[in-house]
Write an enzyme that holds these catalytic residues in place. Sequence first.
Site, mmCIF file in Angstrom:
data_model
loop_
_atom_site.group_PDB
_atom_site.id
_atom_site.type_symbol
_atom_site.label_atom_id
_atom_site.label_comp_id
_atom_site.label_asym_id
_atom_site.label_seq_id
_atom_site.Cartn_x
_atom_site.Cartn_y
_atom_site.Cartn_z
ATOM 1 N N ASP A 9 31.359 36.253 -6.795
ATOM 2 C CA ASP A 9 30.600 35.356 -5.841
ATOM 3 C C ASP A 9 31.278 33.468 -6.138
ATOM 4 O OD1 ASP A 9 29.421 37.467 -4.429
ATOM 5 O OD2 ASP A 9 27.545 37.271 -5.671
ATOM 6 N N LYS A 58 34.840 34.169 1.239
ATOM 7 C CA LYS A 58 35.298 33.395 0.861
ATOM 8 C C LYS A 58 35.579 32.698 2.359
ATOM 9 C CE LYS A 58 39.500 29.729 -1.225
ATOM 10 N NZ LYS A 58 40.265 30.343 -1.753
#
Length: 364
Positions: free
Chosen positions: A249, A271
Amino acid sequence: MQHFPIFLNLSGRRVVLAGGGEAALAKLRLLLKTDAALSVFAAAPCADLCSLAAEGRITLHRRALRPGDVTGAALFYAASEDAAEDARCADIAQAEAALVNIVDNLEDSAFITPAIVDRAPVTVAIGTEGAAPVLARAIKRDLEERLPPVLGLLARAGKAFRPVAERLAPGRARRDFWAEYYFDAGPRAVERGGIGAAKAALTDLLDAHLSRAARPGHVDFVGAGPGDPDLLTLRARRALDTADVVIHDRGVPPGILDLARSEAVTIAAGKTGAGSADIGALIVRHARAGAQVVRLKTGDANGPDREMRALRAAGLPWRIVPGIAVPGAVRVTRAAPAGPARTMHTVPPRIAAELPRTKQEIAL
């Protein structure tokens, strides 16, 4: 880190030392293990230095250091045990572009010599930046006991075999091969028959690994919790240390990512706005290629279910690894044999992390 650790190639290069007593000998004991050309300048050299010169192991100049004596040298040691003379010699060496070490003078030295565990070609250097030499020596003693003397022999045989071992696929296959050689097959072979047996063990082991069917990868779901690396459990650290791919993450802090192997591929999940389904497909792709994958999450390691369902559908193995120890002690109760009375025990945080996360009290 004030002093950056490097391993300097001294093969065929010149190292100059000024001093004729015990301090000079202490440095020479280490330098004599290298392939450097050693020049010593001492107006009154001790008997041991004269013996080394007679054996041809050093070039001894029976005079004080003069300008021009250090030209072309890679390293210079000032070891006369006289502060004024050491400073004079260090000035000469610095003017002649050598890296300078002044014995027992950390502040004016350009480099320091670490404590060394020598299992050539395996070398372990221990430094404390001059803050705690006693601690460095204690660590050295501990490593000397832990690292077997045959380690150097195994490493030399392994180095010569590396081009042959490239028949294995890069990554996990090669790591498994070398781990089995260095920590199992190699030491047992040396006990049986020395270096010849170690070389034969490499060939046999490679054949065995090449004949194995390609194995699927594995996925560990690890929780980063509040993001403190010191709270990671040993199991979580092992998972990061063996990972080929770390899918994390964006909120996972750099301090935890730094615990992954330097060769591991790190991928920031989401992302570009990818959801769990896309991340699940990414995990499956790497695991199917045989990678050890760590799915590193902020907070708890559980979920999201879609990623786990993708692994189930692909028939790939996975597990949830407790990633963060519970801050503070967990109260554990022990039932007394003769009644309901209970004795309370405190469990350290690292052990508590391995307990079921939803239960703060367990009857033992």
